[in-house]
Design an enzyme around this catalytic site. Structure first.
Site, mmCIF file in Angstrom:
data_model
loop_
_atom_site.group_PDB
_atom_site.id
_atom_site.type_symbol
_atom_site.label_atom_id
_atom_site.label_comp_id
_atom_site.label_asym_id
_atom_site.label_seq_id
_atom_site.Cartn_x
_atom_site.Cartn_y
_atom_site.Cartn_z
ATOM 1 N N HIS A 180 0.830 -1.206 0.000
ATOM 2 C CA HIS A 180 0.000 0.000 0.000
ATOM 3 C C HIS A 180 0.862 1.254 0.000
ATOM 4 O O HIS A 180 2.087 1.205 0.136
ATOM 5 C CB HIS A 180 -0.936 -0.004 1.224
ATOM 6 C CG HIS A 180 -0.216 0.008 2.542
ATOM 7 N ND1 HIS A 180 0.284 1.141 3.125
ATOM 8 C CD2 HIS A 180 0.099 -1.005 3.403
ATOM 9 C CE1 HIS A 180 0.857 0.850 4.275
ATOM 10 N NE2 HIS A 180 0.769 -0.459 4.468
ATOM 11 N N CYS A 196 3.380 -4.867 6.782
ATOM 12 C CA CYS A 196 3.085 -4.748 5.354
ATOM 13 C C CYS A 196 4.160 -3.966 4.610
ATOM 14 O O CYS A 196 5.108 -3.453 5.187
ATOM 15 C CB CYS A 196 1.718 -4.105 5.168
ATOM 16 S SG CYS A 196 0.371 -5.173 5.717
#
Length: 245
Positions: A180, A196
């Site tokens: 992301h 992440c």
């Protein structure tokens, strides 16, 4: 010593090219010294503002970014087929494998020690300006930070997933591992997230446009980037906790 007008004219013709060359070199030197320092204009434009977005994005400040982490095409030796996303967590790079031994390379931020993901997955879902919900484990680990956000956060400039998110799945199971964007440009090249993969906002928008759902993703920890494809998907989370941003 006196010089006749005729001889002076011949001397002037002889040395005129030399004098012009010296004058021009002085101009060039002055121009080079006056050139302002900073990122290459090519990259300044690449990471410029995106007013066309649902939530207009400002330019990313890359003035202090390591040039290695700026988006660029590079030679890349791998057995992985074109279209594969290879994430090298150790060197903080994400590669989108291309034809002809090349890849598009992006700089990334990765998870803190003990929260890394390794193995294979696929992009099971893509979302523009996604909503973010912290996992129950994140709330349990840091209740003061994540407790007030347990109900989720709407999309927007302050959302930790940024303008795009790629959700990694194994089979039909959401691994809770994401690729992301981030507004914390300083974190690219570092290990600071909750597990992440972070990218510059302009980079995740670019990658999002290039990879369809179902694309294969290989996450490496200490392994070299070249090697035969693995026969079966394997994924691990070092502390057994599910991952979010």
């Amino acid at each position: 010593m006196c010089v006749s007008p005729t001889r002076f004219s011949r001397l002037a013709q002889l040395f005129a090219p030399v004098l012009v060359s010296i004058a021009l070199s002085g101009c060039v030197s002055s121009g080079q010294q006056a050139r302002p320092k900073g990122p290459d204009p090519y990259y300044v434009a690449m990471y410029g503002p995106r007013p066309d977005e649902r939530f207009p994005l400002p330019a990313t400040d890359i003035s202090k970014a390591d040039p290695r982490y700026l988006r660029q095409q590079v030679p890349y030796a791998t057995y992985e087929p074109p279209g594969t996303v290879v994430i090298d967590t150790q060197d903080r790079f994400l590669y989108l494998v291309q034809d002809g031994g090349m890849a598009l390379r992006y700089g990334i931020g990765v998870g803190k020690a003990g929260l890394e993901f390794a193995g294979e997955a696929r992009i099971g879902r893509k979302a523009e300006w996604p909503r973010w919900i912290p996992t129950s484990d994140m709330v349990a680990r840091e209740p003061e930070r994540y407790g007030p956000l347990a109900g989720g956060m709407d999309p927007g400039p302050t959302n930790p997933l940024g303008p795009r998110a790629l959700y990694l799945y194994q089979g039909d199971r959401d691994t809770l591992f994401r690729i992301h964007g981030t507004r914390e440009a300083w974190s690219i090249g570092k290990a600071v997230s909750s597990g992440c993969i972070r990218m510059f906002n302009q980079d995740i928008i670019d990658l999002y446009s290039r990879v369809p759902e179902g694309s294969r993703v290989v996450v490496l920890q200490a392994e070299p980037p070249i090697g035969p494809p693995l026969d079966a998907p394997v994924a691990t989370v070092a502390d057994g906790a599910p991952l979010s941003f």
